[in-house]
Design a protein around this motif. Structure first.
Motif, mmCIF file in Angstrom:
data_model
loop_
_atom_site.group_PDB
_atom_site.id
_atom_site.type_symbol
_atom_site.label_atom_id
_atom_site.label_comp_id
_atom_site.label_asym_id
_atom_site.label_seq_id
_atom_site.Cartn_x
_atom_site.Cartn_y
_atom_site.Cartn_z
ATOM 1 N N SER A 17 7.325 0.721 -7.306
ATOM 2 C CA SER A 17 6.061 0.200 -6.822
ATOM 3 C C SER A 17 4.912 1.111 -7.242
ATOM 4 C CB SER A 17 6.156 0.132 -5.284
ATOM 5 O OG SER A 17 4.960 -0.263 -4.705
ATOM 6 N N LYS A 18 3.700 0.653 -6.994
ATOM 7 C CA LYS A 18 2.503 1.493 -7.089
ATOM 8 C C LYS A 18 1.777 1.371 -5.762
ATOM 9 C CE LYS A 18 1.567 1.657 -12.011
ATOM 10 N NZ LYS A 18 0.603 1.355 -13.072
ATOM 11 N N SER A 19 1.223 2.461 -5.299
ATOM 12 C CA SER A 19 0.614 2.500 -3.976
ATOM 13 C C SER A 19 -0.565 1.542 -3.820
ATOM 14 C CB SER A 19 0.190 3.922 -3.632
ATOM 15 O OG SER A 19 -0.678 4.438 -4.620
ATOM 16 N N SER A 20 -1.227 1.182 -4.906
ATOM 17 C CA SER A 20 -2.400 0.308 -4.822
ATOM 18 C C SER A 20 -2.103 -1.154 -5.178
ATOM 19 C CB SER A 20 -3.499 0.829 -5.752
ATOM 20 O OG SER A 20 -3.029 0.821 -7.083
ATOM 21 N N CYS A 21 -0.832 -1.505 -5.340
ATOM 22 C CA CYS A 21 -0.461 -2.847 -5.802
ATOM 23 C C CYS A 21 -0.183 -3.774 -4.623
ATOM 24 C CB CYS A 21 0.767 -2.743 -6.707
ATOM 25 S SG CYS A 21 1.420 -4.339 -7.214
ATOM 26 N N CYS A 22 -0.971 -4.839 -4.507
ATOM 27 C CA CYS A 22 -0.796 -5.776 -3.393
ATOM 28 C C CYS A 22 0.495 -6.594 -3.539
ATOM 29 C CB CYS A 22 -2.007 -6.682 -3.238
ATOM 30 S SG CYS A 22 -2.348 -7.723 -4.662
ATOM 31 N N LEU A 23 0.924 -6.895 -4.758
ATOM 32 C CA LEU A 23 2.180 -7.622 -4.944
ATOM 33 C C LEU A 23 3.375 -6.764 -4.532
ATOM 34 C CD1 LEU A 23 1.518 -9.429 -8.334
ATOM 35 C CD2 LEU A 23 1.526 -10.426 -6.050
ATOM 36 N N CYS A 24 3.302 -5.476 -4.828
ATOM 37 C CA CYS A 24 4.358 -4.549 -4.410
ATOM 38 C C CYS A 24 4.460 -4.526 -2.887
ATOM 39 C CB CYS A 24 4.076 -3.147 -4.926
ATOM 40 S SG CYS A 24 4.071 -3.013 -6.721
ATOM 41 N N TYR A 25 3.311 -4.458 -2.248
ATOM 42 C CA TYR A 25 3.266 -4.449 -0.784
ATOM 43 C C TYR A 25 3.871 -5.733 -0.225
ATOM 44 C CZ TYR A 25 1.404 -4.399 3.942
ATOM 45 O OH TYR A 25 1.281 -4.448 5.307
ATOM 46 N N SER A 26 3.509 -6.867 -0.813
ATOM 47 C CA SER A 26 4.020 -8.157 -0.344
ATOM 48 C C SER A 26 5.532 -8.255 -0.477
ATOM 49 C CB SER A 26 3.373 -9.303 -1.130
ATOM 50 O OG SER A 26 1.993 -9.316 -0.923
ATOM 51 N N VAL A 27 6.069 -7.786 -1.587
ATOM 52 C CA VAL A 27 7.514 -7.825 -1.793
ATOM 53 C C VAL A 27 8.220 -6.920 -0.790
ATOM 54 C CG1 VAL A 27 9.367 -7.219 -3.408
ATOM 55 C CG2 VAL A 27 7.418 -8.557 -4.199
ATOM 56 N N SER A 28 7.671 -5.731 -0.547
ATOM 57 C CA SER A 28 8.312 -4.829 0.416
ATOM 58 C C SER A 28 8.257 -5.407 1.828
ATOM 59 C CB SER A 28 7.685 -3.432 0.363
ATOM 60 O OG SER A 28 6.362 -3.445 0.822
ATOM 61 N N ILE A 29 7.173 -6.074 2.194
ATOM 62 C CA ILE A 29 7.071 -6.719 3.513
ATOM 63 C C ILE A 29 8.085 -7.858 3.619
ATOM 64 C CG2 ILE A 29 5.578 -8.133 4.988
ATOM 65 C CD1 ILE A 29 4.967 -5.124 5.083
ATOM 66 N N LEU A 30 8.251 -8.632 2.555
ATOM 67 C CA LEU A 30 9.238 -9.711 2.555
ATOM 68 C C LEU A 30 10.628 -9.157 2.861
ATOM 69 C CD1 LEU A 30 10.272 -12.605 1.958
ATOM 70 C CD2 LEU A 30 10.411 -11.910 -0.447
ATOM 71 N N PHE A 31 11.000 -8.085 2.182
ATOM 72 C CA PHE A 31 12.318 -7.493 2.427
ATOM 73 C C PHE A 31 12.447 -6.994 3.857
ATOM 74 C CE2 PHE A 31 12.605 -7.070 -2.292
ATOM 75 C CZ PHE A 31 13.750 -7.831 -2.436
ATOM 76 N N GLN A 32 11.410 -6.372 4.370
ATOM 77 C CA GLN A 32 11.449 -5.891 5.751
ATOM 78 C C GLN A 32 11.604 -7.053 6.724
ATOM 79 O OE1 GLN A 32 8.125 -3.207 6.357
ATOM 80 N NE2 GLN A 32 8.694 -2.042 4.541
ATOM 81 N N GLU A 33 10.908 -8.161 6.465
ATOM 82 C CA GLU A 33 11.033 -9.336 7.328
ATOM 83 C C GLU A 33 12.423 -9.960 7.246
ATOM 84 O OE1 GLU A 33 7.762 -11.931 6.387
ATOM 85 O OE2 GLU A 33 6.329 -10.654 7.450
ATOM 86 N N LEU A 34 13.100 -9.743 6.123
ATOM 87 C CA LEU A 34 14.462 -10.242 5.958
ATOM 88 C C LEU A 34 15.502 -9.240 6.474
ATOM 89 C CD1 LEU A 34 14.129 -11.895 2.434
ATOM 90 C CD2 LEU A 34 14.278 -13.053 4.652
ATOM 91 N N GLY A 35 15.027 -8.173 7.129
ATOM 92 C CA GLY A 35 15.923 -7.212 7.764
ATOM 93 C C GLY A 35 16.450 -6.117 6.860
ATOM 94 N N VAL A 36 15.754 -5.883 5.746
ATOM 95 C CA VAL A 36 16.192 -4.863 4.790
ATOM 96 C C VAL A 36 15.128 -3.771 4.729
ATOM 97 C CG1 VAL A 36 16.705 -4.421 2.360
ATOM 98 C CG2 VAL A 36 17.493 -6.526 3.435
ATOM 99 N N ASN A 37 15.575 -2.534 4.732
ATOM 100 C CA ASN A 37 14.665 -1.402 4.593
ATOM 101 C C ASN A 37 14.835 -0.830 3.190
ATOM 102 O OD1 ASN A 37 12.843 0.599 5.182
ATOM 103 N ND2 ASN A 37 14.326 1.891 6.219
ATOM 104 N N PRO A 38 14.042 -1.313 2.221
ATOM 105 C CA PRO A 38 14.238 -0.880 0.836
ATOM 106 C C PRO A 38 13.780 0.553 0.598
ATOM 107 C CG PRO A 38 12.290 -2.252 0.983
ATOM 108 C CD PRO A 38 12.924 -2.245 2.350
ATOM 109 N N GLN A 39 14.397 1.190 -0.381
ATOM 110 C CA GLN A 39 13.914 2.481 -0.866
ATOM 111 C C GLN A 39 12.768 2.172 -1.818
ATOM 112 O OE1 GLN A 39 15.034 5.799 -0.311
ATOM 113 N NE2 GLN A 39 13.123 6.214 -1.369
ATOM 114 N N ILE A 40 11.597 2.717 -1.556
ATOM 115 C CA ILE A 40 10.430 2.428 -2.386
ATOM 116 C C ILE A 40 10.030 3.682 -3.147
ATOM 117 C CG2 ILE A 40 8.006 1.718 -2.382
ATOM 118 C CD1 ILE A 40 8.669 0.074 0.147
ATOM 119 N N TYR A 41 9.965 3.539 -4.469
ATOM 120 C CA TYR A 41 9.513 4.623 -5.331
ATOM 121 C C TYR A 41 8.106 4.290 -5.812
ATOM 122 C CZ TYR A 41 14.251 6.417 -5.421
ATOM 123 O OH TYR A 41 15.459 6.929 -5.056
ATOM 124 N N GLU A 42 7.127 5.053 -5.339
ATOM 125 C CA GLU A 42 5.740 4.877 -5.765
ATOM 126 C C GLU A 42 5.577 5.602 -7.097
ATOM 127 O OE1 GLU A 42 3.614 3.028 -4.220
ATOM 128 O OE2 GLU A 42 4.388 2.854 -2.183
#
Length: 102
Positions: A17-42
């Motif tokens: 991911s990149k810290s300023s990317c709104c699509l990255c944020y959206s994808v990470s939120i989707l995974f969290q809502e699906l019950g997954v805590n992804p490892q995120i590399y900025e």
């Protein structure tokens, strides 16, 4: 490319991911809502950010970020993740990595 593969294998679900990317944020939120805590590399916080981006594109990611790996396998970027989600195919891929709901 070795660094990307090592990072992708670190955890079940990994997002480059990149810290300023709104699509990255959206994808990470989707995974969290699906019950997954992804490892995120900025990657924008890494000195070799450009090399990581090039490696992700060489691996087949249509857009370098977000780049999603599940079980060490490249799933793709936002379009691929959303297509899987809308078709119902994402949840079965994530099932082994979902946190127990209380």
């Amino acid at each position: 490319m070795d660094k990307v593969m090592r990072c992708a294998a670190d955890k079940g679900v990994v997002i480059f991911s990149k810290s300023s990317c709104c699509l990255c944020y959206s994808v990470s939120i989707l995974f969290q809502e699906l019950g997954v805590n992804p490892q995120i590399y900025e990657i924008d916080r890494e000195p070799d950010c450009r090399e990581i981006e090039r490696a992700l594109v060489r691996m087949g990611c249509t857009a370098p970020i977000p780049a999603v790996f599940i079980g060490g396998k490249l799933i793709g970027s936002t379009n691929e993740v959303m297509s899987l989600h809308l078709s119902g195919a994402l949840t079965p891929l994530l099932r082994p990595y979902q946190q127990a709901q209380s």
